[in-house]
Design a protein around this motif. Structure first.
Motif, PDB file in Angstrom:
ATOM      1  N   GLY A  26       0.790  -1.223   0.000  1.00 27.64           N
ATOM      2  CA  GLY A  26       0.000   0.000   0.000  1.00 27.64           C
ATOM      3  C   GLY A  26       0.819   1.268   0.000  1.00 27.64           C
ATOM      4  N   GLN A  27       2.103   1.146  -0.383  1.00 25.96           N
ATOM      5  CA  GLN A  27       2.993   2.304  -0.431  1.00 25.96           C
ATOM      6  C   GLN A  27       3.200   2.754  -1.884  1.00 25.96           C
ATOM      7  N   VAL A  28       3.490   4.038  -2.057  1.00 29.47           N
ATOM      8  CA  VAL A  28       3.756   4.590  -3.386  1.00 29.47           C
ATOM      9  C   VAL A  28       5.232   4.973  -3.469  1.00 29.47           C
ATOM     10  N   PRO A  29       5.986   4.388  -4.403  1.00 29.75           N
ATOM     11  CA  PRO A  29       7.387   4.803  -4.590  1.00 29.75           C
ATOM     12  C   PRO A  29       7.448   6.201  -5.205  1.00 29.75           C
ATOM     13  N   CYS A  30       8.317   7.048  -4.668  1.00 33.37           N
ATOM     14  CA  CYS A  30       8.429   8.431  -5.121  1.00 33.37           C
ATOM     15  C   CYS A  30       9.888   8.818  -5.305  1.00 33.37           C
ATOM     16  N   VAL A  31      10.094   9.861  -6.110  1.00 37.94           N
ATOM     17  CA  VAL A  31      11.429  10.420  -6.301  1.00 37.94           C
ATOM     18  C   VAL A  31      11.325  11.931  -6.146  1.00 37.94           C
ATOM     19  N   LEU A  32      12.238  12.500  -5.343  1.00 41.64           N
ATOM     20  CA  LEU A  32      12.317  13.945  -5.191  1.00 41.64           C
ATOM     21  C   LEU A  32      13.565  14.428  -5.919  1.00 41.64           C
ATOM     22  N   TYR A  33      13.364  15.250  -6.948  1.00 42.74           N
ATOM     23  CA  TYR A  33      14.482  15.781  -7.730  1.00 42.74           C
ATOM     24  C   TYR A  33      14.865  17.171  -7.220  1.00 42.74           C
ATOM     25  N   GLN A  76       5.516  16.902  -9.805  1.00 38.95           N
ATOM     26  CA  GLN A  76       6.002  17.093 -11.166  1.00 38.95           C
ATOM     27  C   GLN A  76       5.386  16.117 -12.150  1.00 38.95           C
ATOM     28  N   ASP A  77       5.242  14.861 -11.748  1.00 38.05           N
ATOM     29  CA  ASP A  77       4.684  13.843 -12.649  1.00 38.05           C
ATOM     30  C   ASP A  77       4.091  12.721 -11.820  1.00 38.05           C
ATOM     31  N   ILE A  78       3.085  12.063 -12.373  1.00 40.04           N
ATOM     32  CA  ILE A  78       2.432  10.964 -11.670  1.00 40.04           C
ATOM     33  C   ILE A  78       2.030   9.890 -12.666  1.00 40.04           C
ATOM     34  N   GLN A  79       2.156   8.648 -12.263  1.00 42.22           N
ATOM     35  CA  GLN A  79       1.781   7.512 -13.107  1.00 42.22           C
ATOM     36  C   GLN A  79       0.683   6.710 -12.417  1.00 42.22           C
ATOM     37  N   ASP A  91       6.693  11.728  -9.072  1.00 41.79           N
ATOM     38  CA  ASP A  91       7.915  12.522  -9.079  1.00 41.79           C
ATOM     39  C   ASP A  91       7.624  13.888  -8.470  1.00 41.79           C
ATOM     40  N   PHE A  92       8.500  14.346  -7.601  1.00 41.77           N
ATOM     41  CA  PHE A  92       8.397  15.673  -7.009  1.00 41.77           C
ATOM     42  C   PHE A  92       9.623  16.494  -7.392  1.00 41.77           C
ATOM     43  N   TYR A  93       9.482  17.810  -7.294  1.00 43.93           N
ATOM     44  CA  TYR A  93      10.609  18.697  -7.575  1.00 43.93           C
ATOM     45  C   TYR A  93      10.755  19.655  -6.402  1.00 43.93           C
TER      46      TYR A  93
END
Length: 220
Positions: A26-33, A76-79, A91-93
């Motif tokens: 139930g977790q969402v993988p994310c990336v902070l740029y 920034q972006d979401i799938q 994706d976050f910025y």
């Protein structure tokens, strides 16, 4: 602009196996740029993104990690999953108060167009505006007053200019316009305060209403 807090934790592994395990939990993988030039991988509960993703409003995000670190960011972006629409990845910025950012801000119309009162229809060309400014100066939404629009007139982005942000669209970009319809009635001219000369409405374009035939679009 309002901010939403996301509590997450750093990801130790970013492989396919670890990512699948996160989603199953139930977790969402994310990336902070933007973090010192290096992407920061983290994960958070899917429910934490409900008020950020499933809303017409826009927000900045404060990402708080279990390690005690905190970052200000924007989405920034979401799938999404093609079948279930579950969130697969975000994706976050990272943002800073003294650095301008570009965001799409919702447009809220205000008033009832004069042309609508006379049987016309208000058509929207844009629901959001791309603007650039400091995070603290960007509004939750942009208000566009349409009350003076007659049938055949358009509201341009120049009508909502502000010193707080710079609009990232050409000046001739149309936000909305009043189109003719089968229910059109004569727009009676009078001398009351509601009468507005064409040159007093810099963000509109006046068409010859008399030339409009039933069932046809207004000539521009």
């Amino acid at each position: 602009m309002k901010s939403i807090t996301i509590n997450g934790s750093k990801r130790e592994s970013v492989g396919k196996k670890a990512t699948k395990a996160l989603r199953n939990a139930g977790q969402v993988p994310c990336v902070l740029y933007g973090v010192e030039g290096n992407p920061l991988h983290f994960a958070a509960e899917e429910i934490a993104f409900q008020n950020l993703v499933y809303t017409p409003d826009v927000h900045t995000v404060k990402i708080k990690l279990g390690s005690g670190e905190s970052f200000d960011a924007i989405l920034q972006d979401i799938q999404f999953h093609p079948v279930s629409d579950a969130i697969l990845h975000i994706d976050f910025y990272q943002i800073f108060e003294d650095r301008p950012i570009t965001m799409e801000i919702p447009i809220h119309t205000e008033g009832v167009a004069r042309g609508v009162k006379n049987g016309g229809v208000l058509r929207y060309n844009l629901r959001r505006l791309k603007v650039r400014g400091l995070p603290g100066d960007l509004p939750d939404y942009i208000t566009a007053n349409v009350s003076k629009l007659k049938i055949g007139q358009k509201l341009y982005v120049t009508a909502v200019e502000s010193e707080d942000y710079k609009i990232q669209h050409p000046d001739n970009t149309v936000i909305c316009q009043v189109r003719t319809s089968r229910n059109i009635v004569e727009d009676l001219e009078d001398d009351d305060e509601d009468e507005v000369a064409a040159d007093e409405v810099p963000a509109t374009e006046t068409d010859d209403v008399a030339a409009v035939k039933e069932g046809e679009d207004t000539k521009e």
